[in-house]
Design a protein around this motif. Structure first.
Motif, short mmCIF file in Angstrom:
data_model
loop_
_atom_site.label_atom_id
_atom_site.label_comp_id
_atom_site.label_asym_id
_atom_site.label_seq_id
_atom_site.Cartn_x
_atom_site.Cartn_y
_atom_site.Cartn_z
N TYR A 84 48.45 37.94 35.83
CA TYR A 84 47.49 36.83 35.83
C TYR A 84 47.73 35.84 36.96
O TYR A 84 46.99 34.87 37.08
N ALA A 85 48.73 36.07 37.80
CA ALA A 85 49.13 35.07 38.79
C ALA A 85 48.33 35.14 40.09
O ALA A 85 48.53 34.32 40.98
N GLY A 86 47.44 36.10 40.19
CA GLY A 86 46.63 36.23 41.41
C GLY A 86 47.17 37.31 42.32
O GLY A 86 48.09 37.07 43.11
N SER A 87 46.62 38.51 42.21
CA SER A 87 47.02 39.63 43.06
C SER A 87 46.40 39.45 44.44
O SER A 87 45.17 39.40 44.56
N PRO A 88 47.21 39.34 45.50
CA PRO A 88 46.61 39.15 46.83
C PRO A 88 45.64 40.26 47.21
O PRO A 88 44.54 40.00 47.69
N GLU A 89 46.04 41.51 46.96
CA GLU A 89 45.14 42.61 47.31
C GLU A 89 43.92 42.62 46.39
O GLU A 89 42.79 42.86 46.84
N GLY A 90 44.14 42.31 45.11
CA GLY A 90 43.03 42.26 44.18
C GLY A 90 42.00 41.21 44.57
O GLY A 90 40.79 41.44 44.46
N GLN A 91 42.48 40.07 45.02
CA GLN A 91 41.56 39.00 45.46
C GLN A 91 40.78 39.44 46.69
O GLN A 91 39.58 39.18 46.82
N ALA A 92 41.46 40.14 47.61
CA ALA A 92 40.77 40.66 48.80
C ALA A 92 39.73 41.70 48.40
O ALA A 92 38.63 41.76 48.99
N PHE A 93 40.03 42.51 47.39
CA PHE A 93 39.06 43.52 46.94
C PHE A 93 37.81 42.86 46.35
O PHE A 93 36.70 43.40 46.49
N VAL A 94 38.00 41.72 45.70
CA VAL A 94 36.84 40.99 45.18
C VAL A 94 35.95 40.54 46.34
O VAL A 94 34.72 40.58 46.25
N VAL A 95 36.59 40.12 47.45
CA VAL A 95 35.82 39.76 48.64
C VAL A 95 35.12 41.00 49.20
O VAL A 95 33.93 40.94 49.58
N ASN A 96 35.81 42.12 49.26
CA ASN A 96 35.18 43.38 49.71
C ASN A 96 33.97 43.72 48.84
O ASN A 96 32.94 44.19 49.35
N LEU A 97 34.10 43.50 47.55
CA LEU A 97 33.00 43.77 46.63
C LEU A 97 31.82 42.86 46.96
O LEU A 97 30.66 43.32 47.03
N TYR A 98 32.10 41.60 47.19
CA TYR A 98 31.03 40.66 47.52
C TYR A 98 30.31 41.07 48.80
O TYR A 98 29.08 41.12 48.86
N THR A 99 31.07 41.36 49.85
CA THR A 99 30.44 41.66 51.14
C THR A 99 29.64 42.95 51.07
O THR A 99 28.58 43.08 51.69
N ALA A 100 30.15 43.93 50.31
CA ALA A 100 29.41 45.19 50.16
C ALA A 100 28.10 44.95 49.42
O ALA A 100 27.05 45.50 49.80
N TYR A 101 28.15 44.14 48.37
CA TYR A 101 26.93 43.83 47.62
C TYR A 101 25.97 43.00 48.46
O TYR A 101 24.77 43.27 48.50
#
Length: 374
Positions: A347-364
């Motif tokens: 729950y502390a904030g995965s750096p790669e996971g947060q970047a993947f959320v950005v990748n998801l946004y840009t792809a959408y």
């Protein structure tokens, strides 16, 4: 009063938001967490890539003309993505940063080549990194380049580390054969990590470490890495026609991974399980976000091969992110980014996971912009 480090962080976190689509979550705060929490080579490179897609997409391989005149594009070294990663790049060593992994430093290689447009020292650093991968890294028995420095070991992660960079470097060198060799490396990884009775890829095969499970993040790494290689091959004028066969193979391999993920069960939040074939695992955001990003990218790239059902599936993943995002931008739970078999939710904030959320946004965002998604 802010100290020098805090001032730099504030500057990096103050990028211009491209909030041109409502994806159901706050992409800017998600990106800010990726910036502030990253502390390893692959996290720096992955975050820089996500920032590039978010704020300077025209410079990424997903832009309409990422190689103007068949060349690496001119890039302002002051843009957020490059200003963020620049301090982490070693300019005079065999690799872009010292590391026990062959692939992880290479995640910063595209950034190095973009920085090289204004400072040739970074081109030299990228050349040394490419040479290290091609000519000095251990090789698996089938010729696949190892992800690790001290033993021949294949990790799905490396598909998103070494190979997008080497494809991009082949454009810099005007070397179509090298780009074809990158796709061949992807095939060698697939030969080992994918087994005949499954569409999904195993995580690690080697003599030292071994993880034969279908790790969702690993499948995301593999698919998104191939998506970036595919777009490089398609959009560089030097390879667009010369790599038609390679492009078709990449699409097939990406589709296999997506089809495997689409067979996997979700948890009550709508997240994919940490291991796709094992319902004893909790659902988590990292692999969920990255695999959805792959689906959106490919729905734009080839709507006939990746029709509406892929968008519908990605939509379910995207809509699961917002309710699990805290006010500080953290999306959780994720798998422990340093311990993929850790049964404790992170729950502390995965750096790669947060970047993947950005990748998801840009792809959408790009899918909506192309009128493929609505």
């Amino acid at each position: 009063m802010l100290n020098a480090k805090q001032t730099l962080l504030a500057t990096l976190c103050a990028g211009t938001a491209l909030a041109d689509v409502n994806a159901g979550f706050n992409v800017q705060t998600a990106a800010d967490v990726a910036v502030s929490h990253s502390s390893h080579s692959w996290e720096w490179g992955t975050t820089a890539q996500a920032l590039l897609e978010l704020e300077n997409n025209e410079l990424s391989v997903f832009g309409d003309d990422p190689f103007p005149g068949g060349k690496i594009p001119q890039a302002d070294p002051g843009i957020r993505a490059l200003a963020y990663v620049k301090p982490h790049i070693d300019r005079n060593k065999p690799t872009l940063t010292p590391d026990g992994a062959v692939g992880d430093p290479a995640s910063m290689g595209v950034s190095a080549l973009l920085l090289g447009k204004s400072d040739g020292v970074y081109n030299g650093a990228a050349d040394r990194q490419a040479d290290h991968i091609w000519n000095h890294a251990p090789r698996y028995s089938n010729g696949a380049i190892s992800h690790r420095e001290n033993v021949a070991e294949l990790w799905a992660d490396n598909m998103a580390m070494s190979f997008p960079f080497l494809a991009y470097h082949s454009v810099y060198k005007n070397d179509v054969k090298a780009l074809k060799d990158v796709v061949h490396q992807c095939s060698l990884y697939r030969d080992v990590l994918k087994i005949n009775q499954s569409l999904s890829w195993r995580h690690i095969i080697g003599s030292s470490a071994r993880d034969v499970g279908f790790w969702s993040t690993g499948n995301g790494w593999a698919a998104y890495g191939m998506v970036r290689v595919l777009h490089t091959a398609q959009k560089w004028s030097g390879s667009r026609d010369a790599t038609r066969d390679e492009q078709a193979k990449l699409k097939t391999w990406i589709k296999e991974i997506l089809d495997g993920a689409m067979l996997s069960h979700r948890d009550s939040n709508g997240f994919l399980r940490n291991y796709l074939n094992d319902d004893s695992w909790f659902g988590e955001a990292s692999g969920t976000a990255l695999l959805a990003a792959v689906a959106y990218r490919m729905a734009v790239n080839d709507p006939d091969m990746f029709p509406q059902k892929y968008i519908d599936w990605a939509d379910k993943s995207r809509k699961s992110i917002g309710p699990q995002q805290e006010e500080d931008g953290i999306v959780a739970p994720t798998v422990n980014p340093l311990g993929w078999k850790d049964r404790n939710k992170f729950y502390a904030g995965s750096p790669e996971g947060q970047a993947f959320v950005v990748n998801l946004y840009t792809a959408y965002r790009d899918c909506v912009d192309k009128n493929v998604c609505h």
